[in-house]
Design a protein around this motif. Structure first.
Motif, mmCIF file in Angstrom:
data_model
loop_
_atom_site.group_PDB
_atom_site.id
_atom_site.type_symbol
_atom_site.label_atom_id
_atom_site.label_comp_id
_atom_site.label_asym_id
_atom_site.label_seq_id
_atom_site.Cartn_x
_atom_site.Cartn_y
_atom_site.Cartn_z
ATOM 1 N N ALA A 86 67.375 14.906 80.200
ATOM 2 C CA ALA A 86 67.752 15.560 79.193
ATOM 3 C C ALA A 86 68.260 14.735 77.903
ATOM 4 O O ALA A 86 67.865 15.016 76.703
ATOM 5 C CB ALA A 86 68.843 16.696 79.409
ATOM 6 N N PHE A 111 66.858 13.838 74.137
ATOM 7 C CA PHE A 111 67.956 14.362 73.185
ATOM 8 C C PHE A 111 67.947 13.227 72.091
ATOM 9 O O PHE A 111 67.847 13.412 70.972
ATOM 10 C CB PHE A 111 69.380 14.492 73.462
ATOM 11 N N LEU A 159 76.266 17.017 75.761
ATOM 12 C CA LEU A 159 75.318 17.469 76.502
ATOM 13 C C LEU A 159 75.127 16.909 77.964
ATOM 14 O O LEU A 159 74.869 17.612 79.034
ATOM 15 C CB LEU A 159 73.759 16.720 76.043
ATOM 16 N N LEU A 197 76.759 23.664 76.195
ATOM 17 C CA LEU A 197 75.334 23.666 75.842
ATOM 18 C C LEU A 197 74.971 24.774 74.622
ATOM 19 O O LEU A 197 74.439 24.309 73.684
ATOM 20 C CB LEU A 197 74.563 24.144 76.841
ATOM 21 N N GLN A 220 69.579 28.775 71.969
ATOM 22 C CA GLN A 220 68.560 28.312 72.483
ATOM 23 C C GLN A 220 68.655 27.227 73.776
ATOM 24 O O GLN A 220 68.277 27.367 74.585
ATOM 25 C CB GLN A 220 67.388 27.619 71.703
ATOM 26 N N THR A 221 69.692 26.259 73.511
ATOM 27 C CA THR A 221 70.030 25.333 74.391
ATOM 28 C C THR A 221 70.790 25.825 75.796
ATOM 29 O O THR A 221 70.220 25.908 76.846
ATOM 30 C CB THR A 221 70.861 24.204 73.786
ATOM 31 N N ILE A 276 65.728 21.118 77.262
ATOM 32 C CA ILE A 276 66.950 21.179 76.719
ATOM 33 C C ILE A 276 67.263 20.150 76.088
ATOM 34 O O ILE A 276 68.191 20.385 74.960
ATOM 35 C CB ILE A 276 67.815 21.332 78.180
ATOM 36 N N VAL A 329 65.753 20.704 72.411
ATOM 37 C CA VAL A 329 66.211 21.842 71.681
ATOM 38 C C VAL A 329 67.653 21.247 71.085
ATOM 39 O O VAL A 329 68.018 21.808 70.174
ATOM 40 C CB VAL A 329 66.043 22.934 72.441
ATOM 41 N N ALA A 330 68.517 20.515 72.093
ATOM 42 C CA ALA A 330 70.071 20.431 71.717
ATOM 43 C C ALA A 330 69.649 19.466 70.313
ATOM 44 O O ALA A 330 70.893 19.443 69.825
ATOM 45 C CB ALA A 330 70.514 19.674 72.693
#
Length: 171
Positions: free
Chosen positions: A15, A19, A34, A93, A99-100, A139, A142-143
């Motif tokens: 993730a 990111f 995160l 999150l 969304q995350t 994840i 989107v984050a």
């Protein structure tokens, strides 16, 4: 041992990489949020997995020493820990965007409540398990502010999704 720290760190690493790929600014706070949020959600899924797999874990040398299987932790304690980790992790999150957190919840629920019981029933479980296995890439993207339905996320998800099969079969 309840959260399977090495496994959880690998999940968070994937993730974190996406990111960093998805952001233009090096954001130390975002990285920390995160990582902690991801570790908590992943740890919750792993704790629930140990609750559901308690009797089977006792039978295998590799898993017999896990806290719930070995009797060092009560099921109620593991469920409470999983609940606290999941709520805290999903709230962290959610600081990125809804969304995350949604993707984190889907990953947690699909791993603990669909994949874990399904693996005793059908080989289709490998396909089901590949979904929460691939969601950390989504994840992280989107984050970072990436589009939930863009081509980048489809590519990142697919890359991790299809990698799950040789990884699982090698184990």
């Amino acid at each position: 041992m309840l959260v399977k720290l090495k496994l959880s760190m690998l999940v968070v690493f994937s993730a974190l990489i996406t990111f960093l790929l998805g952001t233009d600014v090096f954001n130390v706070v975002g990285i920390l949020v995160l990582c902690v949020g991801g570790l908590l959600v992943t740890g919750a899924a792993n704790a629930l997995n140990q609750v559901f797999e308690k009797e089977y874990d006792r039978l295998m040398k590799r898993t017999a020493n896990r806290p719930v299987a070995a009797g060092r932790m009560e099921i109620s304690e593991a469920v409470l820990a999983a609940g606290l980790m999941s709520v805290t992790g999903l709230l962290l999150l959610a600081t990125f965007n809804p969304q995350t957190a949604l993707l984190g919840a889907i990953s947690l629920l699909s791993y603990a409540f669909i994949y874990t019981p399904m693996k005793r029933v059908s080989p289709v479980a490998v396909w089901i398990g590949a979904i929460p296995g691939a969601l950390p890439m989504a994840i992280g993207w989107v984050a970072a502010g990436g589009n939930l339905f863009g081509p980048e996320i489809v590519f990142l998800f697919a890359l991790q999704f299809f990698w799950q099969f040789p990884h699982f079969w090698a184990i």
